[in-house]
Scaffold this motif. Structure first.
Motif, PDB file in Angstrom:
ATOM      1  N   UNK A 125       0.614  -1.309   0.007  1.00 58.34           N
ATOM      2  CA  UNK A 125      -0.094  -0.253   0.157  1.00 58.34           C
ATOM      3  C   UNK A 125       0.862   1.195  -0.311  1.00 58.34           C
ATOM      4  N   UNK A 126       0.602   2.407  -1.146  1.00 56.31           N
ATOM      5  CA  UNK A 126       1.611   3.462  -1.483  1.00 56.31           C
ATOM      6  C   UNK A 126       1.520   4.108  -0.218  1.00 56.31           C
ATOM      7  N   UNK A 127       0.511   4.674   0.709  1.00 52.96           N
ATOM      8  CA  UNK A 127       0.189   4.957   1.377  1.00 52.96           C
ATOM      9  C   UNK A 127       1.516   6.271   1.503  1.00 52.96           C
ATOM     10  N   UNK A 128       1.789   7.387   1.426  1.00 49.09           N
ATOM     11  CA  UNK A 128       2.931   8.041   2.217  1.00 49.09           C
ATOM     12  C   UNK A 128       2.102   9.192   3.262  1.00 49.09           C
ATOM     13  N   UNK A 129       2.454   9.034   3.897  1.00 51.57           N
ATOM     14  CA  UNK A 129       1.823   9.412   5.269  1.00 51.57           C
ATOM     15  C   UNK A 129       2.681  10.731   5.686  1.00 51.57           C
ATOM     16  N   UNK A 130       1.194  10.684   4.824  1.00 50.95           N
ATOM     17  CA  UNK A 130       0.635  11.901   5.075  1.00 50.95           C
ATOM     18  C   UNK A 130       1.171  13.495   4.862  1.00 50.95           C
TER      19      UNK A 130
ATOM     20  N   UNK B 167      10.243  15.449  -3.767  1.00 48.04           N
ATOM     21  CA  UNK B 167      11.982  14.960  -4.090  1.00 48.04           C
ATOM     22  C   UNK B 167      12.370  13.394  -2.873  1.00 48.04           C
ATOM     23  N   UNK B 168      11.186  13.112  -1.941  1.00 48.97           N
ATOM     24  CA  UNK B 168      11.639  12.646  -1.533  1.00 48.97           C
ATOM     25  C   UNK B 168      10.784  11.016  -1.149  1.00 48.97           C
ATOM     26  N   UNK B 169      10.506  10.254  -0.564  1.00 50.00           N
ATOM     27  CA  UNK B 169      10.055   8.827  -0.971  1.00 50.00           C
ATOM     28  C   UNK B 169       8.422   9.321   0.044  1.00 50.00           C
ATOM     29  N   UNK B 170       8.603  10.439   0.643  1.00 50.60           N
ATOM     30  CA  UNK B 170       7.383  10.586   1.269  1.00 50.60           C
ATOM     31  C   UNK B 170       6.398  11.626   0.361  1.00 50.60           C
ATOM     32  N   UNK B 171       6.765  12.454  -0.788  1.00 48.70           N
ATOM     33  CA  UNK B 171       6.070  13.179  -1.865  1.00 48.70           C
ATOM     34  C   UNK B 171       5.049  12.458  -2.095  1.00 48.70           C
ATOM     35  N   UNK B 172       3.983  12.854  -2.447  1.00 49.79           N
ATOM     36  CA  UNK B 172       2.241  13.050  -2.700  1.00 49.79           C
ATOM     37  C   UNK B 172       2.161  14.733  -3.273  1.00 49.79           C
ATOM     38  N   UNK B 173       1.341  14.906  -4.952  1.00 47.07           N
ATOM     39  CA  UNK B 173       0.793  15.824  -5.300  1.00 47.07           C
ATOM     40  C   UNK B 173       0.532  16.809  -4.176  1.00 47.07           C
ATOM     41  N   UNK B 174       0.622  18.284  -3.819  1.00 48.54           N
ATOM     42  CA  UNK B 174       0.121  18.836  -3.063  1.00 48.54           C
ATOM     43  C   UNK B 174      -1.000  20.279  -3.481  1.00 48.54           C
ATOM     44  N   UNK B 175      -0.491  20.514  -5.213  1.00 48.94           N
ATOM     45  CA  UNK B 175      -1.118  21.830  -6.018  1.00 48.94           C
ATOM     46  C   UNK B 175      -2.223  22.231  -5.407  1.00 48.94           C
TER      47      UNK B 175
ATOM     48  N   UNK C  38      12.563  14.181  10.323  1.00 54.49           N
ATOM     49  CA  UNK C  38      12.685  13.288   9.039  1.00 54.49           C
ATOM     50  C   UNK C  38      12.413  11.782   8.787  1.00 54.49           C
ATOM     51  N   UNK C  39      11.737  11.322  10.019  1.00 52.96           N
ATOM     52  CA  UNK C  39      11.323  10.060  10.238  1.00 52.96           C
ATOM     53  C   UNK C  39      10.093   9.985  10.243  1.00 52.96           C
ATOM     54  N   UNK C  40       8.160  10.873  10.416  1.00 56.52           N
ATOM     55  CA  UNK C  40       7.699  11.162   9.127  1.00 56.52           C
ATOM     56  C   UNK C  40       6.816  12.008   8.702  1.00 56.52           C
ATOM     57  N   UNK C  41       5.899  12.101   7.850  1.00 53.73           N
ATOM     58  CA  UNK C  41       6.094  13.328   6.493  1.00 53.73           C
ATOM     59  C   UNK C  41       5.266  14.542   7.534  1.00 53.73           C
ATOM     60  N   UNK C  42       5.605  14.700   8.321  1.00 51.50           N
ATOM     61  CA  UNK C  42       4.831  15.981   9.458  1.00 51.50           C
ATOM     62  C   UNK C  42       6.263  16.178   9.727  1.00 51.50           C
ATOM     63  N   UNK C  43       7.565  15.679   9.639  1.00 53.21           N
ATOM     64  CA  UNK C  43       8.573  15.921  10.795  1.00 53.21           C
ATOM     65  C   UNK C  43       8.060  16.575  12.593  1.00 53.21           C
TER      66      UNK C  43
END
Length: 384
Positions: free
Chosen positions: A1-6, A152-160, A239-244
């Motif tokens: 499951x490619x969930x990019x938390x968050x 540019x990181x593994x957490x990246x997802x669309x946000x425009x 750097x340990x979760x998507x929100x820092x």
């Protein structure tokens, strides 16, 4: 499951901040945000009365994969529960609005209105406006959402679409927009409504949001736009979760001078235990804007062996709860003992509200919770 938390156009800014630190995309003039009366606009406590709660319909299968439908059902469940206490407005892409209306359905006591505003994900706490008020006035602070700085990181997802949603929403509701002189998210800002703000260094004084800005510069920007007098900083963890490490999963005000502190349960990675221990040490020595020492209540998390959710990204924090009019909405995770303890602690902390526990495992699998998925619009204080 490619969930990019968050106020009419509000005067605003941070004149004390050098223009090079703000960056070309941020306001180039900065003064304190004020109402037409001249009163300073201030971020209220979440426990103040609300006009409504804003939420967002998760839009992308590229983020949630085959779990998108289940996540949407969780969002509809949260919306229904909140609608027992106050109106809910759900943002949804125009081509997904009908699905949102159908899934949210009928039976909402105060109503669930779906408004057609394009979005990407459900985390409206972070990309939506953070409201500030003064007697007779309200405005929404746009904190310049940049996808948590994860391009540019593994957490990246669309946000425009998410980045544009705050301005669109405020325009649709005729609420003045104030643009922050820093990049951040609503989940990184926790206030007692009486001049004190809690925040993590890791989620704000970070090159992925505010390159070139010092902690003092970020703090002055927050004070100017949120009307707070003191910021209590805790380190957090970058750097340990998507929100820092947002503050709203770690420490929350229940009232001025009173803080709920998340205590990781058994099975949580030791790095988060270290964050908790360091935060506790700092809060024990801290004073608020009125000079009071803080009364700290620990809110223990569940035992990871006994919860329903699995995976490293699963957020098993009761502290990411939401206070609606007359209610506290909090996750329950399936560890019966810990769920019961959380209920008792929150009921004692909010004696005038109903504590409502919800299974939000699908939302939590993405690294967030009920607070992350909601944003309150406060009632405008009366003019004296």
């Amino acid at each position: 499951m490619p969930v990019t938390t968050r106020r009419r156009l509000l005067r605003f800014g941070a004149a004390a901040l050098p223009l090079v630190a703000l960056g070309a995309a941020l306001p180039t003039v900065a003064r304190a945000a004020t109402a037409p009366s001249g009163a300073t606009l201030r971020m209220p406590a979440e426990t103040d009365q609300h006009v409504r709660t804003f939420m967002a319909w998760p839009a992308l299968s590229s983020v949630w994969s085959s779990h998108l439908g289940a996540v949407r059902r969780d969002i509809a469940t949260v919306a229904h529960e909140i609608s027992r206490y106050e109106p809910v407005v759900m943002l949804a892409r125009p081509d997904q609005a009908a699905d949102a209306r159908y899934t949210c359905g009928s039976g909402a006591y105060y109503g669930i209105e779906v408004v057609e505003i394009a979005n990407d994900d459900l985390w409206i706490r972070d990309f939506g406006p953070t409201f500030v008020v003064a007697p007779g006035a309200v405005a929404g602070v746009d904190t310049n959402f940049n996808g948590w700085g994860k391009t540019g990181t593994s957490y990246a997802q669309p946000y425009a679409n998410d980045a544009a949603a705050a301005a669109t929403l405020l325009g649709q509701y005729g609420i003045d927009r104030v643009r922050a002189p820093f990049v951040g998210e609503g989940g990184s800002l926790e206030t007692d409504g009486a001049g004190t703000l809690l925040a993590t260094v890791s989620s704000l004084v970070n090159g992925n949001r505010n390159p070139g800005m010092s902690q003092d510069q970020v703090e002055q920007g927050m004070k100017s736009v949120l009307g707070v007098d003191k910021v209590i900083w805790v380190p957090g963890l970058a750097g340990q979760d998507i929100t820092d490490a947002h503050i709203d999963c770690l420490a929350r005000f229940t009232a001025p001078g009173q803080v709920i502190l998340d205590k990781p349960g058994p099975g949580v990675d030791s790095k988060w235990v270290a964050v908790y221990e360091e935060t506790r040490r700092i809060l024990q020595d801290a004073t608020d804007a009125q000079g009071r020492r803080l009364a700290i209540t620990e809110l223990p998390g569940p035992d990871r062996r006994y919860i329903r959710g699995r995976g490293n990204d699963f957020l098993s924090s009761y502290t990411n709860y939401y206070t609606a009019n007359g209610a506290v909405l909090v996750p329950q995770f399936g560890d019966g003992y810990a769920d019961g303890v959380a209920y008792a602690i929150l009921q004692a902390a909010y004696p005038g509200r109903n504590v409502v526990q919800l299974n939000i495992d699908n939302i939590a699998s993405g690294g967030g919770g009920i607070h992350c998925a909601t944003q309150s619009q406060p009632v405008v204080p009366p003019v004296a």
